[in-house]
Design a protein around this motif. Structure first.
Motif: not given
Ligand code: MLT
Length: 294
Positions: A40-41, A43, A124, A126, A163, A182, A221, A248-249, A274
């Motif tokens: 993911g973002y 990471f 995961l 992104m 974004r 975050m 994204m 987040i999701r 997340h």
């Protein structure tokens, strides 16, 4: 085993000479049916350490740093000229946008290089967008799909604006404010209270991400497609994993994907946010193993 792949080319005008970008990095461990883990973002592939360790006893696990993250280069280096393929000038520039399609094409190029025909593709967040793009572009290369903390719907104007704001700000200020804002949202309350080692690992991953890579991915994204209408076409068996405390999701995002893919199973992990695979690795690995063995 870690190795440096030569990543595939993008599809846009800032096409990159793949040889010039051969500074990427991928973990390739174990043997058996291949699984590609897409992080993911913002990471890098180290977020999959617990999965690599556990699943590499039965599977060949590949985990690349996606373009702009981890050990990959963010500089454009050589920009191919209009006559195609021939490096014309050394650019000082950084790529300004990395699309989900480019990342998916990088993954297929990596699979080609590693002589992997089909893989179980696990993404995961992104990495989930990239996995959905991959399934759309290369359905015959997907043996099964695992989508964690994912969302199919495209970005609205508010999301696109925020974004772009973050992309601009990281280029000026670096990653610290991203980590500060975050981390409290990425992790479940229980993780924040009881697992300080996970909190520091996540923070460290964010702080070591290169701002240019993060900004380019944010813009990618923001430009991503709405994958909702792709879902009914996904024929590969799919596991959707959600954290019950993912802010987040949300689990509703996972339920939406589950309704769209007929051959899918949904697993909810308790006390997970997340980054559910890091927060509750045993539950995550167990859900994956049970799905893959079925
Ligand atoms: C991620 O974990 O990859 C991000 O939360 C993705 C996103 O910002 O949509």
């Amino acid at each position: 085993m870690n190795k440096a792949p030569s990543y595939g080319t993008g599809s846009s005008s800032d096409r990159v000479n793949p040889l010039a970008t051969a500074s990427g990095s991928v973990t390739d461990a174990g043997s058996g049916p291949p699984i590609a883990f897409l992080h993911g973002y913002p990471f890098n592939r180290s977020m999959w350490s617990e999965q690599i360790q556990e699943l590499s006893s039965r599977y060949r696990v590949i985990a690349p740093d996606l373009r702009g993250f981890g050990d990959t280069s963010v500089a454009l280096q050589f920009v191919a000229g209009a006559d195609g393929g021939v490096p014309k000038r050394q650019a000082e520039a950084y790529r300004t946008k990395t699309t989900m399609e480019e990342m998916a094409r990088d993954v297929v190029a990596l699979m080609d290089e590693l002589e992997i025909d089909r893989a179980i593709v696990c993404g995961l967040s992104m990495g989930g967008y990239v996995a959905l793009e991959f399934a759309h572009l290369f359905p015959s290369r997907v043996q099964a799909l695992v989508l964690a903390g994912a969302r199919a719907q495209g970005p609205d104007e508010t999301e696109k604006d925020s974004r772009e704001q973050q992309a601009r700000r990281v280029l000026v200020e670096g990653m610290r404010f991203v980590a500060d804002s975050m981390v409290p949202k990425l992790l479940a309350q229980r993780t924040l209270q009881e697992k300080p080692e996970i909190v520091s690992r996540v923070r460290e991953m964010i702080l070591t991400t290169k701002p240019q890579g993060a900004a380019a991915a944010q813009r990618g994204m923001a430009a991503r497609r709405d994958y909702s209408s792709d879902l009914p076409d996904i024929g590969a068996p799919t596991l959707i994993i959600a954290g019950n405390d993912d802010r987040i999701r949300k689990p509703e995002d996972a339920e939406f994907i589950h309704r769209g893919i007929s051959n899918s199973r949904l697993e909810l992990i308790e006390d997970a946010g997340h980054l559910m695979n890091m927060e509750q690795p045993e539950a995550f690995n167990h859900a994956m193993m049970a799905f893959l063995e079925a």
